[in-house]
Motif scaffolding. Structure first.
Motif, PDB file in Angstrom:
ATOM      1  N   LYS A  99       0.827  -1.212   0.000  1.00  0.00           N
ATOM      2  CA  LYS A  99       0.000   0.000   0.000  1.00  0.00           C
ATOM      3  C   LYS A  99       0.864   1.267   0.000  1.00  0.00           C
ATOM      4  CE  LYS A  99      -3.844  -2.357   0.443  1.00  0.00           C
ATOM      5  NZ  LYS A  99      -4.902  -2.411  -0.549  1.00  0.00           N
ATOM      6  N   ASP A 100       2.180   1.128   0.284  1.00  0.00           N
ATOM      7  CA  ASP A 100       3.091   2.272   0.223  1.00  0.00           C
ATOM      8  C   ASP A 100       3.407   2.584  -1.233  1.00  0.00           C
ATOM      9  OD1 ASP A 100       3.389   2.705   2.993  1.00  0.00           O
ATOM     10  OD2 ASP A 100       4.995   1.224   3.139  1.00  0.00           O
ATOM     11  N   THR A 101       3.607   3.862  -1.525  1.00  0.00           N
ATOM     12  CA  THR A 101       3.967   4.294  -2.871  1.00  0.00           C
ATOM     13  C   THR A 101       5.446   4.636  -2.906  1.00  0.00           C
ATOM     14  OG1 THR A 101       1.746   5.190  -3.218  1.00  0.00           O
ATOM     15  CG2 THR A 101       3.491   5.997  -4.676  1.00  0.00           C
ATOM     16  N   THR A 138      15.902   7.427   4.243  1.00  0.00           N
ATOM     17  CA  THR A 138      14.944   7.545   5.349  1.00  0.00           C
ATOM     18  C   THR A 138      13.818   8.495   4.969  1.00  0.00           C
ATOM     19  OG1 THR A 138      16.159   9.373   6.377  1.00  0.00           O
ATOM     20  CG2 THR A 138      16.683   7.151   7.157  1.00  0.00           C
ATOM     21  N   ILE A 139      12.713   8.344   5.689  1.00  0.00           N
ATOM     22  CA  ILE A 139      11.599   9.287   5.658  1.00  0.00           C
ATOM     23  C   ILE A 139      11.238   9.574   7.112  1.00  0.00           C
ATOM     24  CG2 ILE A 139      10.666   8.468   3.448  1.00  0.00           C
ATOM     25  CD1 ILE A 139       8.487   6.961   5.128  1.00  0.00           C
ATOM     26  N   THR A 140      10.383  10.539   7.321  1.00  0.00           N
ATOM     27  CA  THR A 140       9.826  10.726   8.657  1.00  0.00           C
ATOM     28  C   THR A 140       8.623   9.796   8.744  1.00  0.00           C
ATOM     29  OG1 THR A 140      10.572  13.010   8.753  1.00  0.00           O
ATOM     30  CG2 THR A 140       8.828  12.355  10.290  1.00  0.00           C
ATOM     31  N   GLY A 141       8.704   8.821   9.648  1.00  0.00           N
ATOM     32  CA  GLY A 141       7.641   7.831   9.790  1.00  0.00           C
ATOM     33  C   GLY A 141       6.416   8.392  10.483  1.00  0.00           C
ATOM     34  N   VAL A 142       5.370   7.590  10.576  1.00  0.00           N
ATOM     35  CA  VAL A 142       4.116   8.023  11.188  1.00  0.00           C
ATOM     36  C   VAL A 142       4.277   8.323  12.669  1.00  0.00           C
ATOM     37  CG1 VAL A 142       2.681   6.852   9.470  1.00  0.00           C
ATOM     38  CG2 VAL A 142       3.302   5.655  11.588  1.00  0.00           C
ATOM     39  N   ARG A 153      11.097   2.845  -0.690  1.00  0.00           N
ATOM     40  CA  ARG A 153       9.904   2.329  -0.001  1.00  0.00           C
ATOM     41  C   ARG A 153      10.209   2.100   1.472  1.00  0.00           C
ATOM     42  NH1 ARG A 153       7.890  -2.708  -3.425  1.00  0.00           N
ATOM     43  NH2 ARG A 153       6.168  -2.565  -1.947  1.00  0.00           N
ATOM     44  N   PRO A 154       9.311   2.516   2.377  1.00  0.00           N
ATOM     45  CA  PRO A 154       9.528   2.268   3.800  1.00  0.00           C
ATOM     46  C   PRO A 154       9.585   0.775   4.088  1.00  0.00           C
ATOM     47  CG  PRO A 154       7.636   3.720   3.443  1.00  0.00           C
ATOM     48  CD  PRO A 154       8.049   3.190   2.108  1.00  0.00           C
ATOM     49  N   TRP A 176       2.133  -7.895   2.074  1.00  0.00           N
ATOM     50  CA  TRP A 176       3.387  -7.828   2.831  1.00  0.00           C
ATOM     51  C   TRP A 176       4.382  -8.822   2.261  1.00  0.00           C
ATOM     52  CZ3 TRP A 176       4.213  -3.990   6.160  1.00  0.00           C
ATOM     53  CH2 TRP A 176       3.105  -3.319   6.676  1.00  0.00           C
ATOM     54  N   TYR A 177       5.589  -8.318   1.893  1.00  0.00           N
ATOM     55  CA  TYR A 177       6.577  -9.186   1.263  1.00  0.00           C
ATOM     56  C   TYR A 177       7.989  -8.905   1.776  1.00  0.00           C
ATOM     57  CZ  TYR A 177       2.800 -10.489  -1.789  1.00  0.00           C
ATOM     58  OH  TYR A 177       1.596 -10.951  -2.249  1.00  0.00           O
ATOM     59  N   VAL A 178       8.760  -9.975   1.883  1.00  0.00           N
ATOM     60  CA  VAL A 178      10.154  -9.904   2.280  1.00  0.00           C
ATOM     61  C   VAL A 178      10.936  -9.139   1.208  1.00  0.00           C
ATOM     62  CG1 VAL A 178      12.194 -11.335   2.730  1.00  0.00           C
ATOM     63  CG2 VAL A 178       9.976 -12.021   3.629  1.00  0.00           C
ATOM     64  N   VAL A 179      11.983  -8.441   1.640  1.00  0.00           N
ATOM     65  CA  VAL A 179      12.774  -7.591   0.756  1.00  0.00           C
ATOM     66  C   VAL A 179      14.096  -8.278   0.409  1.00  0.00           C
ATOM     67  CG1 VAL A 179      13.872  -5.324   0.533  1.00  0.00           C
ATOM     68  CG2 VAL A 179      11.762  -5.572   1.884  1.00  0.00           C
TER      69      VAL A 179
END
Length: 197
Positions: A99-101, A138-142, A153-154, A176-179
């Motif tokens: 669901k992340d872009t 990095t991003i600023t997380g929720v 992607r986070p 949900w998937y392993v990276v």
């Protein structure tokens, strides 16, 4: 000599004990609702599914204590039954959320989702990694903290994974998937049995 037991002396501990037990039961129920039973947007998969995990013993760039990467590495890699996967600094499997872009700079995993799928955090905007070839940032997380990104992607761990090598979040609800170290999603089904490296 006659002993008398007063009810007020016993009532307070009993009520406190009951309240603590009730609070613990509610917390367990809430987490089960987030991460179990296969329902909902984020979590759980099949209640009868056995957590499964990597089968090899090697971890790329592992330290003497077996943790991935060098000292301070936020991400490392590990050999598993799903191939070489990305793990966090504690050796826990790292996941993408579909669901992340990519490149949006935000996480779509909030509230109950964030409790079941904790963000992988970093202490700096340029986290140290070992063995990951994809672009890491990095991003600023929720939660307001720096959240690690792989290939824009986070990334997250899964609260139901109990030990390094568990991949019980693989394929949960088809989102949900392993990276993989190159930043691709590993789409293979999780193995049916086993856990740990």
């Amino acid at each position: 000599m006659r002993r008398t037991l007063t009810t007020t002396a016993m009532a307070a501990p009993t009520v406190r004990g009951w309240a603590a037990g009730a609070a613990a039961a509610l917390l367990v129920a809430a987490l089960a609702g987030c991460s179990g039973g296969g329902g909902g947007l984020y979590g759980g998969g099949d209640d009868d599914a056995t957590p499964s995990g990597p089968t090899g013993d090697s971890t790329s760039g592992s330290t003497d204590d077996g943790s991935p990467g060098g000292a301070g590495a936020v991400l490392g890699t590990a050999d598993s039954s799903l191939g070489t996967i990305v793990v966090d600094g504690e050796g826990m499997t790292v996941y993408y959320y579909d669901k992340d872009t990519k490149g949006s700079g935000t996480s779509a995993c909030e509230g109950e989702c964030a409790a079941a799928w904790p963000a992988v955090h970093a202490a700096s905007a340029e986290p140290e990694v070992e063995g990951v070839t994809a672009e890491v940032g990095t991003i600023t997380g929720v939660d307001g903290e720096l959240q690690v990104t792989v290939d824009g992607r986070p990334v997250y761990t899964y609260a139901a994974d109990q030990a390094p090598g568990d991949v019980s979040g693989q394929g949960v609800n088809g989102v949900w998937y392993v990276v993989a170290p190159d930043g691709t999603e590993i789409m293979d089904a999780a193995p049916a049995a086993g856990s740990g490296y």
